[in-house]
Design an enzyme around this catalytic site. Structure first.
Site, short mmCIF file in Angstrom:
data_model
loop_
_atom_site.label_atom_id
_atom_site.label_comp_id
_atom_site.label_asym_id
_atom_site.label_seq_id
_atom_site.Cartn_x
_atom_site.Cartn_y
_atom_site.Cartn_z
N TYR A 170 -9.36 -1.35 -16.57
CA TYR A 170 -10.49 -2.12 -16.63
C TYR A 170 -11.10 -2.58 -15.35
CZ TYR A 170 -7.37 -6.42 -16.90
OH TYR A 170 -6.38 -7.21 -16.52
N GLU A 171 -12.49 -3.15 -15.53
CA GLU A 171 -13.07 -3.52 -14.04
C GLU A 171 -13.58 -2.13 -13.59
OE1 GLU A 171 -14.89 -5.95 -13.90
OE2 GLU A 171 -13.51 -7.25 -15.20
N GLY A 172 -13.38 -0.94 -13.96
CA GLY A 172 -13.75 0.28 -13.38
C GLY A 172 -12.35 0.94 -13.28
#
Length: 326
Positions: A170-172
């Site tokens: 997550y968050e890229g």
């Protein structure tokens, strides 16, 4: 379907606003990776000092008990030291980054604010990807230290492994972080951020060349910086001819940059410890810090050479197979 949307902020400015939020969140996720490394290490170290199994290969260490604690075994030490050396260097790196965030917001010097902004932009994908990769790896390694107990929910280690896995996504996802670093952050403003960071490292080495005991750390730092500069030049020369070369080497480059940052952190930690010892401080904390730093130089930092060798092979073998061959 048929949902109603409301415009938040200015039209066509949403992506820019999202990245402001995402960059802050990515630093937080990097800290999450460091934290899961730390709690896993603490549990693994406590178990290794308590668990009795077998005898030391160099001679009995605990003759009054039926077996020695597993911390006497070199391979258990390897697992614990890999974690400890990375965590302590990573903590210094995270503090250094937090300082830059403070300077960006609070410094009265416009050039200092710009340098801090450049640094944060360059390092955010590196922090996020590397520390979350290590968080998962260290949770799994600490689980290994516990052996079968590490796989049983009662001990809590398997929960750390499961919790650590999402931070790499997550968050890229971490592969996107590497592409962001190589594709966006390196060439931004003509490479101003990375060149400023290289200069900062060079200046530290030059300014501390005469510090007694610091030479191994400065040598390791200088070699790591030269390897990253070499990789940067290779990417600049070969990515234009074949953009897949940048994608193929992006994760190796990110790992090299992270190791350089850890080496910079360890050089600063070692300098502080040596200064304390020179001032007469007898606390074993500083001696232990220097031993851990030496382990980083000897057993972790050399990984950068392997990443450089892989990066320079380019994308040919990686992209050669037709899709149906997978």
């Amino acid at each position: 379907d048929e949902a109603t949307g409301w415009l938040l902020g200015e039209e066509h400015k949403g992506l820019r606003a999202m990245f402001t939020m995402m960059n802050e969140a990515r630093i937080g996720v990097g800290l999450q990776g460091l934290a899961i490394s730390e709690v896993s290490y603490q549990n693994g170290a406590a178990y290794a000092k308590d668990r009795l199994q077998g005898r030391s290969i160099s001679g009995v260490k605990n003759p009054d008990k039926p077996a020695d604690p597993i911390i006497v075994h070199p391979d258990v030490r390897r697992m614990l030291m890999d974690q400890k050396a990375t965590i302590e260097g990573g903590r210094a790196w995270m503090y250094w980054t937090a300082l830059r965030a403070d300077l960006l917001h609070k410094s009265g010097d416009e050039q200092e604010r710009q340098r801090s902004d450049d640094y944060l932009g360059l390092m955010t994908p590196v922090l996020k990807a590397y520390l979350t990769e290590k968080g998962y790896q260290h949770a799994s390694t600490a689980q290994q230290v516990l052996g079968g107990h590490g796989y049983v929910a009662e001990w809590g280690m398997e929960q750390f492994v499961r919790d650590a896995r999402i931070a790499m996504i997550y968050e890229g996802a971490n592969g996107i972080q590497a592409l962001d670093l190589v594709g966006r952050k390196l060439p931004k403003d003509g490479g101003r951020a990375v060149q400023a960071f290289f200069k900062e490292v060079d200046d530290f080495i030059a300014d501390n060349a005469g510090v007694d005991g610091l030479k191994p750390y400065l040598d390791g730092l200088g070699a790591a910086k030269n390897d990253v500069a070499d990789a940067t030049g290779w990417l600049m020369q070969n990515a234009f001819a074949n953009p897949d070369n940048a994608g193929a080497g992006s994760m190796d480059y990110l790992n090299m940059m992270a190791l350089l940052c850890l080496a910079f952190g360890w050089a600063q930690l070692a300098k502080a410890a040596l200064e304390k010892q020179k001032a007469g401080e007898k606390d074993s904390f500083y001696a232990n810090k220097l031993v851990t730093g030496r382990y980083f130089l000897e057993r972790i930092l050399p990984d950068g050479k392997a990443h450089l060798a892989k990066l320079k092979t380019g994308a040919e073998a990686m992209m050669a197979l037709p899709a149906e061959a997978f």
